[in-house]
Design a protein around this motif. Sequence first.
Motif, short mmCIF file in Angstrom:
data_model
loop_
_atom_site.label_atom_id
_atom_site.label_comp_id
_atom_site.label_asym_id
_atom_site.label_seq_id
_atom_site.Cartn_x
_atom_site.Cartn_y
_atom_site.Cartn_z
N LEU A 142 15.08 -16.81 -34.17
CA LEU A 142 14.59 -15.82 -33.23
C LEU A 142 15.54 -15.72 -32.05
O LEU A 142 15.98 -16.73 -31.51
CB LEU A 142 13.21 -16.22 -32.72
N VAL A 143 15.88 -14.50 -31.66
CA VAL A 143 16.68 -14.28 -30.46
C VAL A 143 15.68 -13.94 -29.36
O VAL A 143 14.97 -12.94 -29.44
CB VAL A 143 17.69 -13.13 -30.66
N VAL A 144 15.62 -14.83 -28.37
CA VAL A 144 14.60 -14.74 -27.32
C VAL A 144 15.27 -14.55 -25.97
O VAL A 144 16.24 -15.23 -25.65
CB VAL A 144 13.71 -16.00 -27.31
N VAL A 145 14.73 -13.61 -25.18
CA VAL A 145 15.25 -13.33 -23.83
C VAL A 145 14.12 -13.50 -22.84
O VAL A 145 13.01 -13.02 -23.07
CB VAL A 145 15.81 -11.90 -23.74
N GLY A 146 14.41 -14.17 -21.74
CA GLY A 146 13.42 -14.34 -20.68
C GLY A 146 13.91 -15.32 -19.65
O GLY A 146 15.09 -15.69 -19.64
N THR A 147 13.02 -15.74 -18.78
CA THR A 147 13.37 -16.77 -17.81
C THR A 147 13.53 -18.08 -18.57
O THR A 147 13.09 -18.21 -19.73
CB THR A 147 12.26 -16.93 -16.76
N ARG A 148 14.15 -19.05 -17.93
CA ARG A 148 14.32 -20.37 -18.57
C ARG A 148 12.96 -20.91 -19.01
O ARG A 148 12.79 -21.40 -20.12
CB ARG A 148 14.99 -21.31 -17.56
N GLU A 149 11.97 -20.81 -18.14
CA GLU A 149 10.64 -21.33 -18.44
C GLU A 149 10.00 -20.57 -19.61
O GLU A 149 9.38 -21.18 -20.50
CB GLU A 149 9.72 -21.23 -17.21
N GLY A 150 10.14 -19.25 -19.62
CA GLY A 150 9.56 -18.45 -20.67
C GLY A 150 10.17 -18.73 -22.03
O GLY A 150 9.47 -18.85 -23.04
N VAL A 151 11.51 -18.84 -22.07
CA VAL A 151 12.20 -19.12 -23.33
C VAL A 151 11.83 -20.51 -23.84
O VAL A 151 11.58 -20.70 -25.04
CB VAL A 151 13.73 -18.95 -23.16
N ASP A 152 11.74 -21.48 -22.93
CA ASP A 152 11.33 -22.82 -23.34
C ASP A 152 9.90 -22.81 -23.91
O ASP A 152 9.60 -23.50 -24.88
CB ASP A 152 11.40 -23.80 -22.16
N ALA A 153 9.04 -21.99 -23.30
CA ALA A 153 7.66 -21.88 -23.79
C ALA A 153 7.61 -21.26 -25.18
O ALA A 153 6.80 -21.69 -26.03
CB ALA A 153 6.81 -21.10 -22.80
N VAL A 154 8.47 -20.27 -25.46
CA VAL A 154 8.52 -19.68 -26.80
C VAL A 154 9.01 -20.74 -27.80
O VAL A 154 8.46 -20.86 -28.90
CB VAL A 154 9.42 -18.42 -26.85
N ALA A 155 10.01 -21.50 -27.42
CA ALA A 155 10.53 -22.56 -28.32
C ALA A 155 9.43 -23.53 -28.67
O ALA A 155 9.26 -23.93 -29.83
CB ALA A 155 11.72 -23.27 -27.67
N GLU A 156 8.64 -23.93 -27.68
CA GLU A 156 7.54 -24.87 -27.92
C GLU A 156 6.46 -24.22 -28.79
O GLU A 156 5.93 -24.85 -29.71
CB GLU A 156 6.95 -25.31 -26.58
N LEU A 157 6.16 -22.96 -28.52
CA LEU A 157 5.15 -22.23 -29.28
C LEU A 157 5.55 -22.15 -30.75
O LEU A 157 4.76 -22.45 -31.66
CB LEU A 157 4.99 -20.84 -28.69
N ILE A 158 6.79 -21.74 -31.01
CA ILE A 158 7.28 -21.57 -32.39
C ILE A 158 7.39 -22.90 -33.11
O ILE A 158 7.11 -23.01 -34.30
CB ILE A 158 8.64 -20.81 -32.39
N ALA A 159 7.74 -23.95 -32.37
CA ALA A 159 7.86 -25.29 -32.97
C ALA A 159 6.49 -25.88 -33.29
O ALA A 159 6.38 -26.83 -34.08
CB ALA A 159 8.63 -26.23 -32.05
N GLY A 160 5.44 -25.34 -32.66
CA GLY A 160 4.10 -25.83 -32.93
C GLY A 160 3.65 -26.86 -31.92
O GLY A 160 2.70 -27.61 -32.16
N GLY A 161 4.32 -26.90 -30.77
CA GLY A 161 3.98 -27.91 -29.75
C GLY A 161 2.89 -27.50 -28.82
O GLY A 161 2.22 -26.54 -28.87
#
Length: 161
Positions: A142-161
């Motif tokens: 996934l190519v994700v654009v946003g603030t550092r916090e937002g992108v980190d939150a998407v990474a956690e969401l997609i990883a299942g955390g």
Amino acid sequence: MEPTAHVSKTALPGVGTRYDLTTEAGRHLSVVVHQDGRRILSFHDPEDDDACKDATALSPHEATALSELLTPDPVAHLRQHLEIDLVTEHIPVGRRSPYVGRTLGATQARTRTGASIVAVLRRTDAFPSPSPAFRFALGDTLVVVGTREGVDAVAELIAGG
């Protein structure tokens, strides 16, 4: 409407191509692009095209740097007044992701994180601006654009955390 500059192009057999521009101030500039990639920037007498006043050779990286300096940035004025620290990251859809086989809409990523999934890379294909109905597959990136916090939150969401 802003005036446009007229650039003429002349083939130089065995050498490359010459590009000529006469400035509004009447200065004549030429750039000779050699077949081997070298570039020569020169100034000519507008009355005598063969009379070169000055010239300098530019290496490929110097030509690139000069072109970046000369190319107007259409949004520079916005950056002076607005500080937005956006990041772009590639986030893999791994085995443990709860979204393998599910749709982009099911993630509610933008609503939950403020970041956007702007494209999905799958093997040799790219899917820009995927719709909410786009279905993720194992191994997608996934190519994700946003603030550092937002992108980190998407990474956690997609990883299942």
